[in-house]
Design an enzyme around this catalytic site. Sequence first.
Site, PDB file in Angstrom:
ATOM      1  N   LYS A  15       0.608  67.505   5.263  1.00 13.14           N
ATOM      2  CA  LYS A  15       0.643  66.770   6.403  1.00 13.14           C
ATOM      3  C   LYS A  15       0.571  64.750   6.610  1.00 13.14           C
ATOM      4  CE  LYS A  15      -1.858  66.035   9.807  1.00 13.14           C
ATOM      5  NZ  LYS A  15      -1.396  64.826  10.944  1.00 13.14           N
ATOM      6  N   GLU A  47     -11.000  59.904   1.454  1.00 14.83           N
ATOM      7  CA  GLU A  47     -11.082  58.097   1.412  1.00 14.83           C
ATOM      8  C   GLU A  47     -10.669  57.482   3.213  1.00 14.83           C
ATOM      9  OE1 GLU A  47     -11.294  56.648  -0.860  1.00 14.83           O
ATOM     10  OE2 GLU A  47     -10.921  57.345  -3.073  1.00 14.83           O
ATOM     11  N   CYS A  65      -7.455  49.776   4.737  1.00 13.22           N
ATOM     12  CA  CYS A  65      -8.502  50.078   5.019  1.00 13.22           C
ATOM     13  C   CYS A  65      -9.071  49.634   3.886  1.00 13.22           C
ATOM     14  CB  CYS A  65      -9.020  51.842   4.568  1.00 13.22           C
ATOM     15  SG  CYS A  65      -8.010  51.912   2.934  1.00 13.22           S
ATOM     16  N   GLU A  83     -14.745  49.783  11.498  1.00  8.82           N
ATOM     17  CA  GLU A  83     -14.014  49.980  11.307  1.00  8.82           C
ATOM     18  C   GLU A  83     -12.720  49.127  12.714  1.00  8.82           C
ATOM     19  OE1 GLU A  83     -11.188  52.549   9.081  1.00  8.82           O
ATOM     20  OE2 GLU A  83     -11.532  50.251   8.180  1.00  8.82           O
TER      21      GLU A  83
HETATM   22  C1  UN1 Z   1      -3.929  48.413  -0.729  1.00 11.56           C
HETATM   23  O1  UN1 Z   1      -4.544  47.460  -0.465  1.00 11.56           O
HETATM   24  O2  UN1 Z   1      -2.789  48.293  -1.863  1.00 11.56           O
HETATM   25  O3  UN1 Z   1      -5.457  53.668   3.607  1.00 11.56           O
HETATM   26  C2  UN1 Z   1      -3.583  49.970  -0.676  1.00 11.56           C
HETATM   27  C3  UN1 Z   1      -5.842  52.896   2.856  1.00 11.56           C
HETATM   28  C4  UN1 Z   1      -6.038  52.640   1.817  1.00 11.56           C
HETATM   29  C5  UN1 Z   1      -4.859  52.105   0.677  1.00 11.56           C
HETATM   30  C6  UN1 Z   1      -4.776  50.474   0.549  1.00 11.56           C
HETATM   31  N1  UN1 Z   1      -6.321  53.760   1.218  1.00 11.56           N
HETATM   32  O4  UN1 Z   1      -5.590  51.160   3.589  1.00 11.56           O
END
Ligand code: UN1
Length: 477
Positions: free
Chosen positions: A171, A246, A280, A378
């Site tokens: 999804k 994550e 992130c 964040e």
């Molecule tokens: C990156 O910094 O190259 O959602 C990848 C995000 C992370 C991926 C970052 N899971 O920003």
Amino acid sequence: MDTFPNYIDGAWVDSPDAIVNLDPSNLEVLGRYARADASAVGVAIAAARAAFPAWSTCPGEQRANILDAVGSRLLEQQQELGRLLSSEEGKTLKEGIGEVVRAGRIFKFFAGEALRPGGELLDSVRPGVRVEITREPAGVVGLLTPWNFPIAIPAWKIAPALAFGNCVVFKPAELVPGSAWMLAKLLHEAGIPRGVFNLLMGAGGEVGRAIVESPDVDAVSFTGSVGVGRGIALAAVGTGKRFQLEMGGKNPLVVLEDADLDLAVEVAVNGAFFSTGQRCTASSRLIVVEAVHDAFVERIIGRMAKLVTGPALAPDTDIGPVASAEQLGKNLEYLEIGRAEGAEVVGGNRPPLAQRGHYMKPALFLESSNEMRINREEVFGPLASVIRARDYDEALAIANDTPMGLSAGICTRSLARATHFKRHSQAGMVMVNLPTAGVDYHVPFGGRKASSHGPREQGSYARDFFTTVKTAYEAAG
Ligand code: UN1
């Protein structure tokens, strides 16, 4: 306008309801995508279960061939797919094409991994007994991905899942169905057997929930916010499935007195503002020691003034639009929160563009403290703060004083300081004289504290989530 259908049990399946995919650069409609409901999820999960016995036991080379073919198509079609990705997400064309290339390389990397599941053979502690340790696929896996990397994050979940013999119910984020749909099309064209891979576009609250709450899904891998991630964890525990999360970051970049300041400014601007700050791994807390604070601030403000904010596909754009009206509203709200807390704001205005679109200039908070909400929560936009530190020790303490722990960076010319920071940073990834964002695909990705849960993603470490270990004992006679 035609509707792009879902992909369930090897067939393209329409639905009465549609997602309208908007271009954040001009608010034009890019396409209509079928919005799946909970009953479609049930069909997809049943198809994945039915496909599992054959897929999980077929020779690794068969899986490798499909992944390798998808990787080749992604690399061949990088221009068109990059345009689509940048159009729906808003990152610059260079970033969009770069992301498609990354997805292509990920598929090729995991094509190789399909032939390397690993295993061990040991003597038992008992005489005449041997022990065999093998890995088997986790089963039917639910993959839930965010909007900020519309093809790379799907690739780094789907490719390892398939490589190790799992069947997938995928999804994508509702905001960016286009790239996900193209990926499904490439898998279909590469000959993925029916039921092995299923695409269900739709809302997290309905489609995501149905996947996570299904007792027939063995594992869920999610990238997104901490709030949603924690809800998924509870549902996963309730239905006895393994989960990998994550989530957010509040990543520090420490700038020391011996840093190459021009390099530090480039590293900070890239980490904080590229991809419109929607990573992130973005550097949101720039922790600068007193000795170079004013010089760093002066140079970064000068550099920010040169950044061109504009449409994703325009060749001179450095910073594309924010991905959605909702995210833009949140960013603007955080500007006010920062101001109200006493920080000084540089930038952050909405450029007077003739075109409609979710534009905002990158913003920097000055004279901020680590206790402020802007330095604890964040934001997920082109907003970063500068925090003063007396010296390295205080900078390290501030860097680690956060509920998150995804990525952390330092700019210094001192080997001793760099080594100390790598050792004592409480983050899953540490960068020396490099942006906190922008990672390789062949090495583990993930964080600590509230940022992540479960085994690492990517590289050979991806195996730990997508396989389960079996220990077999045999009397050797
Ligand atoms: C990156 O910094 O190259 O959602 C990848 C995000 C992370 C991926 C970052 N899971 O920003």
